[in-house]
Design an enzyme around this catalytic site. Sequence first.
Site, PDB file in Angstrom:
ATOM      1  N   GLU A  44      -0.241   3.947  24.541  1.00 50.30           N
ATOM      2  CA  GLU A  44      -0.598   2.530  24.647  1.00 50.30           C
ATOM      3  C   GLU A  44      -1.591   2.304  25.785  1.00 50.30           C
ATOM      4  O   GLU A  44      -1.447   2.859  26.882  1.00 50.30           O
ATOM      5  CB  GLU A  44       0.679   1.727  24.893  1.00 50.30           C
ATOM      6  CG  GLU A  44       0.484   0.234  25.007  1.00 50.30           C
ATOM      7  CD  GLU A  44       1.801  -0.519  25.125  1.00 50.30           C
ATOM      8  OE1 GLU A  44       1.785  -1.758  25.051  1.00 50.30           O
ATOM      9  OE2 GLU A  44       2.860   0.144  25.285  1.00 50.30           O
ATOM     10  N   LYS A 111      -1.419  -5.627  18.892  1.00 49.21           N
ATOM     11  CA  LYS A 111       0.039  -5.651  19.091  1.00 49.21           C
ATOM     12  C   LYS A 111       0.590  -7.040  18.785  1.00 49.21           C
ATOM     13  O   LYS A 111       0.095  -8.052  19.282  1.00 49.21           O
ATOM     14  CB  LYS A 111       0.349  -5.262  20.539  1.00 49.21           C
ATOM     15  CG  LYS A 111       1.812  -5.072  20.880  1.00 49.21           C
ATOM     16  CD  LYS A 111       1.935  -4.550  22.314  1.00 49.21           C
ATOM     17  CE  LYS A 111       3.366  -4.291  22.723  1.00 49.21           C
ATOM     18  NZ  LYS A 111       3.449  -3.742  24.101  1.00 49.21           N
ATOM     19  N   CYS A 147       4.366   0.025  20.624  1.00 50.06           N
ATOM     20  CA  CYS A 147       5.521  -0.133  21.511  1.00 50.06           C
ATOM     21  C   CYS A 147       6.499  -1.219  21.070  1.00 50.06           C
ATOM     22  O   CYS A 147       7.301  -1.010  20.177  1.00 50.06           O
ATOM     23  CB  CYS A 147       5.034  -0.358  22.944  1.00 50.06           C
ATOM     24  SG  CYS A 147       6.256   0.099  24.209  1.00 50.06           S
ATOM     25  N   THR A 395      13.825   6.660  53.239  1.00 49.52           N
ATOM     26  CA  THR A 395      14.987   7.361  52.683  1.00 49.52           C
ATOM     27  C   THR A 395      16.146   6.424  52.342  1.00 49.52           C
ATOM     28  O   THR A 395      17.260   6.886  52.100  1.00 49.52           O
ATOM     29  CB  THR A 395      15.475   8.438  53.669  1.00 49.52           C
ATOM     30  OG1 THR A 395      15.873   7.812  54.890  1.00 49.52           O
ATOM     31  CG2 THR A 395      14.375   9.452  53.973  1.00 49.52           C
TER      32      THR A 395
END
Length: 540
Positions: A44, A111, A147, A395
Amino acid sequence: MALRIALAQLNLVVGDVAGNTRRVIETAADARDRLGAQLVLFPELTLCGYPPEDLLFHKGLQRQVNTALQRVIAETRGIAVMVGFPEYAPEGIYNAAAVVRDGDVLAAYRKQKLPNYRVFDEKRYFRQGQESRVVDIGGVRVGLLICEDVWEPEPAEAAKAAGAQLLAVINGSPYSLRYQQRREGIVRDRVRDTGLPVVYLNLLGGQDELVFDGGSFVMNAAGEVVQRAAPFEEGVFAVDVDLLDDKAVPRPDAVAPPLSEEASVYSALVMGVRDYVNKHGFPGVVIGLSGGADSALTLAVAVDALGAERVRAVMMPSRYTSQMSLEDAAEQARRLGVRYDVISIEDMFRTALEALAPVFEGREPDATEENIQSRCRGLLLMAISNKTGRMVLTTGNKSEMAVGYATLYGDMAGGFAPIKDCSKLLVYRLARYRNSVSPVIPQRVLERAPSAELRPDQKDSDSLPPYEILDPILELFIQDDLSVDEIVARGFERETVGRVLEMVKRNEYKRRQAPPGIRISDRAFGRDWRYPITSGYKAR
């Protein structure tokens, strides 16, 4: 009669129109010459990359895409090419695909279903297509879908009504835990609706917070997966489709087995870090290594993504850092082969306390002194980053980000947060998984009680509910949007639930200032979390 289709499961770069176009042309030639394919599918919005976001509004991108499409039309020969691109029409932009061959456009498709939920906001950019497209390739009538079209029944049914014998779906479907099963379940629904087999191509690679995991597959008219590409691996795969009694029948081929949950999440983290660092052109990364589980996992991911030579670990002890932490951090750095530096923050911390003593006079020590230590460490890491050009990886995990158990401008300072969407319990699962591959994290790191080590004998449980309680509450609130009453009905204490949800609400301002991190859940902080910072809402 047989049709050979090539699935180009590629890792493209958003905005690199020239580079993406070059890959299309080279890959089409390879699919023609090496695989003998008659049709090759690309993901896509191939030409601009997915998701391009507000780049779509830039006039320069429009010119580049239009030029690129003309180049694909002119330079791909001897094979049909289905390529995705943003189509700029007078009335607006469409998420489109074209099938081209030997200088001609055989079909153009827009689409029809535009997702506008979670990480998707396509209605901000695109207009909705209205018509089906079916194209004859090698005697097989192929219906074109993009999609989200396959997530609703109407586009597939309309393609069948227009004469399709096979559905070809090009996708930019991002990874989240257990999502491959959901994709295949949705496609199976469309197969049952239409009785048509489906060839499903997915994008690969990391793009900011999103990771696209590939996992392209072929499903026959009985709803069986007869071919599946390995996830998290780039490649071009041949699919053979026979035409028997006027029906398209995909031939069975290799079906890559699904990964375990831990293996799939870990692979997503590795790909996300590798692509974020490499696509930005950073020479490497630097990580504060504390001797705890979060930084241990982050270091392992970074080394697996980039190689030890591009990763630098720094231990920054204070008066509260235990000998165990010093030993375990040094041991993990040794096992992974990274450069390891020890820079004490004690002098910086003491100097800051002395400078602030007149201002703090008469006030008892509290979280302020803890945050100063974290900010000393952030200063050192950012200085190393500035001097070396290496990006800082933070982290912090999702549990901490949710309740604000992190220091703004301290341990939150950095360019990318690999485990930002991993709960604390998942961190331990991932660390044990990585150790099952090879034991790179010292066992004590996974057995000791988690602690920030910012005051004497500190434990996370001093400030937070046990993670075995905290993480399920957070999941019910963040991913399932349950109320306090609904969460309490699941067996949790009302006081604890109320406290946790209040912490989540109160710390939205921190999360808005956090670096981006890899999305691995159905709902991550970032693109698909849009709570207000200023809010009088009382969770009930």
